[in-house]
Design an enzyme around this catalytic site. Sequence first.
Site, PDB file in Angstrom:
ATOM      1  N   GLY A 122      15.690 -49.784 -32.268  1.00  0.00           N
ATOM      2  CA  GLY A 122      17.142 -49.935 -32.371  1.00  0.00           C
ATOM      3  C   GLY A 122      17.713 -51.021 -31.491  1.00  0.00           C
ATOM      4  N   TYR A 158      17.939 -70.301 -23.659  1.00  0.00           N
ATOM      5  CA  TYR A 158      18.495 -68.954 -23.746  1.00  0.00           C
ATOM      6  C   TYR A 158      19.819 -68.959 -22.985  1.00  0.00           C
ATOM      7  CZ  TYR A 158      18.320 -63.793 -23.638  1.00  0.00           C
ATOM      8  OH  TYR A 158      18.566 -62.452 -23.806  1.00  0.00           O
TER       9      TYR A 158
END
Lengths: 481, 481
Positions: A89, A402
Site C-alpha cells: 500500500g 530526487y
Amino acid sequence: MSPSPRPGSRRSLVEGLRGVVGAANVLTDDDVRRLRTRGKSTPDLLRQRSGDLGDAPDVVVRPGGHDDVVAVLAFAQEHRIAVVPFGGGTAVTGGLVADPAGLAGVLSLDLGRMRGLLALDPVSSTATLEPGLRGPEAEALLAEHGLMLGHFPQSFEYASIGGFAATRSSGQSSAGYGRFDAMVVALRVATPVGEVRLGASPANASGPDLRELFLGSEGAFGVITEVTVRVRPLPEVKEYEGWRWASFAAGADAMRALAQSDLLPTVLRLSDENETAINLADPDAIGGEGSAGCLMIVGYEGTSAAVAAKMAAVTAVLDGLGGTPLGSAPGEKWAAGRFDAPYLRDSLLDVAVLVETLETVTFWSNRENLYTRVKTALETALPGAMVLCHVSHVYATGCSLYFTVAAPGGDDPLAAWLPAKAAACEAIVAAGASITHHHAVGTDHKPYLTAEIGEVGATVLRAVKQAVDPAGILNPGVLVP
Amino acid sequence: MSPSPRPGSRRSLVEGLRGVVGAANVLTDDDVRRLRTRGKSTPDLLRQRSGDLGDAPDVVVRPGGHDDVVAVLAFAQEHRIAVVPFGGGTAVTGGLVADPAGLAGVLSLDLGRMRGLLALDPVSSTATLEPGLRGPEAEALLAEHGLMLGHFPQSFEYASIGGFAATRSSGQSSAGYGRFDAMVVALRVATPVGEVRLGASPANASGPDLRELFLGSEGAFGVITEVTVRVRPLPEVKEYEGWRWASFAAGADAMRALAQSDLLPTVLRLSDENETAINLADPDAIGGEGSAGCLMIVGYEGTSAAVAAKMAAVTAVLDGLGGTPLGSAPGEKWAAGRFDAPYLRDSLLDVAVLVETLETVTFWSNRENLYTRVKTALETALPGAMVLCHVSHVYATGCSLYFTVAAPGGDDPLAAWLPAKAAACEAIVAAGASITHHHAVGTDHKPYLTAEIGEVGATVLRAVKQAVDPAGILNPGVLVP
C-alpha cells in the site's frame, strides 16, 4: 466515515468470491476497505484526511497462492470486476486508483497471505519469493540462510516484493546491489489468459526479454505471483562515511567518475546545498559556518577484504577530485534515519506544512539542465517553497534526481500541490528526462508517458494489454496510455 | 548458378524502389543477391556450396539513413514485400531466411551505407551509432576519441551494430564490458506504423522497459536505425593469462566464485577437457602429460591501477580455489586467435569435416546437468563426433555453455547435422535452459521458443508483431512463434 460500496458490488459477487477463496478471505468491512484505498502520496494522505474515500475498493480478496490468484482472475474476468493488486500500500503515483468505468466494481487483491520463501538455490544464489512479503520479512527469511537481497527503498518497512517488481523500485544501496529490476532473475505472472513464467536463464538471446515487459507493469498486465531474485551473502562489514563537496556539481562529477570507472560503493548519495543545510543538525560538521557545501554519503558493505579494497580505491578517486572526508559520523547518522522521512512528512502535514517528493533520471550531460528546470518549476509554482534535492542513484551514463518540496500548506494544500507537480512533470518532459526513476507511472504520471515512449511505444503497451487482459480488468486506468 | 527471382519481383516494384532510394541503391544483380542469401551457419554454408540459392532475396535495397528506411518500409508495406534487414550477414540461426508466403517478394535491406557515428556524449559516455557499422569500423570511429565499445564476438570483423542489437549478441570481453544488450542505452527503430525512440534515461520506472522488446527482435518488429551505447576509455593495459583447473567443474566453480563476489575480470572463459586438449598445440604447457585439465583464460583491461588491483583480487580467489597459474603465454595465444575459429571451420568443410557450434545458458546449479545432456545428445546423434565446450560468459546466477562439434562430414553432412542440432535443442529444452545464449532465435530456434517463454509469452510476441507490423512484412517467419 465509511467508504460507500459501489452499486456493482452486489452480494452475489461477494458470495461468488467466497466460493473461490473461502469466506474468511473475502472482506467487505469498511475498515479493511479504507486501509486499501489509494497509496501513500501526499495527495493520497490529504484526500484521506479530508474524508474522501471515493476510491475505496468494493471488496478485498486475499488469495493464498498462485492458484488462488488464477481463480480470482477467472472470476473477475467472467464478472467484469476490476482487480487491483495490493502489496504494502505504499504506492505514491496513483497505482492503486483503478478506473472502474464499465466494470461491475473494484476488487483489491491483497497479497498479504502470499509471504513465503518458495525456493532457495544457494549454488546459483537465487531465491524465489512470494509477492506479499514485505521488505523486512524477505530479508529475515533470507538471513536465516546467511543471505540477503539488499533492496532498501525508503518504503522498505511496508512495501512488498511484488510491488518492488511491478514498479521497478530502486533502493538506497542500489549503487552496490542494483535496482530491484536488475535483481530479478525470473517471474511467474498470472494473467487472465494464462500464466507466464519468464527467466529460463540469467540472460539469453531467446528473443525480446519479456521479463522487462512485466517488470514495471503495475498490475496492468497480470499479477506477479513469484519473484526469483539474486541473493548475496550477508555482509561482514558495513561502513558509511560522509564526504563534503564544494558544490552539487562537484559532487556529481565525483559520482560520475566512480560510476564510469565501474568503482561504485554500496551506497552513494549526494545532497544538494539546500538538502545538506536542512538535513544536518550541525552544519559545522561538514565544513564550518557559511561553507556547508554538499554532503555525500558513501557506504561500503561486504567482506572485510572487499570493503577495504573498495574503500581504498574509492577514497583515492574522491581525494583526487577534491572531496573532504568527514569520517563515519555523517554516515552513521544517515544510516540511522534512512527510513524516517515519510514519518516526518506525516508530522509536518499535521502542522499544515506540505511535504512531497518526486524523482526523475537523465544522462550526466543533462543533469544540471534537468535540476534547474525542475527546481525552478517547483519554486515558481509554490512561492515560499523549500526545494531540496539529492542524487539517489548513479549509472555510468547518468543519475537520478530526487526532489523534496516543503511549502506552507495553506487552506487547501492539495490545490496548491497539484499544479506544482504538473509543472515539475512538464519540466521533466521538456528536459527530455524520464518521468519517474523508481516510483512508476500509476495514474499520476500517465499523461506524460507517451511523450517519453512515443506513440508507437504507447501502441505496443496497448497491444500487450489487449493480448493478456482482453476484458480490461487488470488495474484499469493505470499505466497504459 | 544464379538465384532465380521470384515471380513477384516484377520490374515495376524495382522501378518503384528506385524512386524511393535512387537507382544506384536498388540492386538485382545475381552476385549481389547471392551474397545476401542466408547467413553463416554451417547449414547455410553447406546449402550455398550445394548451389541451393532458393532463399535469395529478389532485390537488395541500400538505404542511406533513417528516413530512407522509413520510406522503404512504407513502399514495402503498400506493395506487401517482405523486408529482411541485412548487416554483416553473419547470422547463424536462420534469421535472414524470411518466409515470403503471401507476399510479393523478398527485399534485403542492406544497411551497409548507414555507417556513421551520429553523436558522441563524452560526459555521459555514450555514442550513437548507425546499424550498418561493422565491429572494427565502430571501434575505429570511437578510438579517434580515445573511446571504445568493447564488444568482441567471434563475428566481430563482419557483424554489425544493428545485428548485435537485434540478436542480443555477447562478446568475448563480456565479463568486463557486458553483453551487447547491456551496453545499449537507447534505440531508434523504424516500424511500418511509425518510428520509436526508446531510452530517455539510463534506467527508469516509466513502465515496462520497451528497449528490451526491440533488443532481440531480429528485424521482426522494426528496423533498428540508431543504437546509442555506453562507451569507455580505451584501456591503457591489456593482460591475458592462462589458469589450469583439474576439471571443468572445478574451473566453473571458480568462475562462479568470481561472479558471485562481483569480481569479474574483463575476459573470462573456461574450456572443458576436450576443448583444452584440442585447442592447445602443446598440452604440456598446461600441466604436463596426462594431466591437461581445463584451461581458463583470464583477461584484464583498463588503467594500470585498475588492472593491478583487479588482478591481485582475482588471483587471490583463483589461488585459493586451487587453480594453477600458467602465465601469459596461453592468454596471448588465445588473444591472437580469438576471431579465427570460423575460418578454420571453412577449411575443415573443404576436407569433409563437419564443424558447427551452438550455445545455451542456465543457472549454476543446472550447469552440469545441461552440459551432460547436450553433450550426450550430440555424441549420440553423431557417432564419432568430437564435442568440445567452453563457458563463454558468466553471471552471478549462471553461465553460458558454448559447444563446438566436429564430425566426419560423410556424403550428406547437412542430413547428418540437422538431426543432431534438433537433438541438442531438445536436450536444452529438457534441461530447462535457454535455447540460445547469444545467437538469437531466427528460424532455426523458433520451434523451441514457446517451450521457453510459454504460450502467453508467444501470444505477447504475436500481439506486438501485429501492432507494429500489421501487414506482416518485417522478416516474416523469423522469431515470432
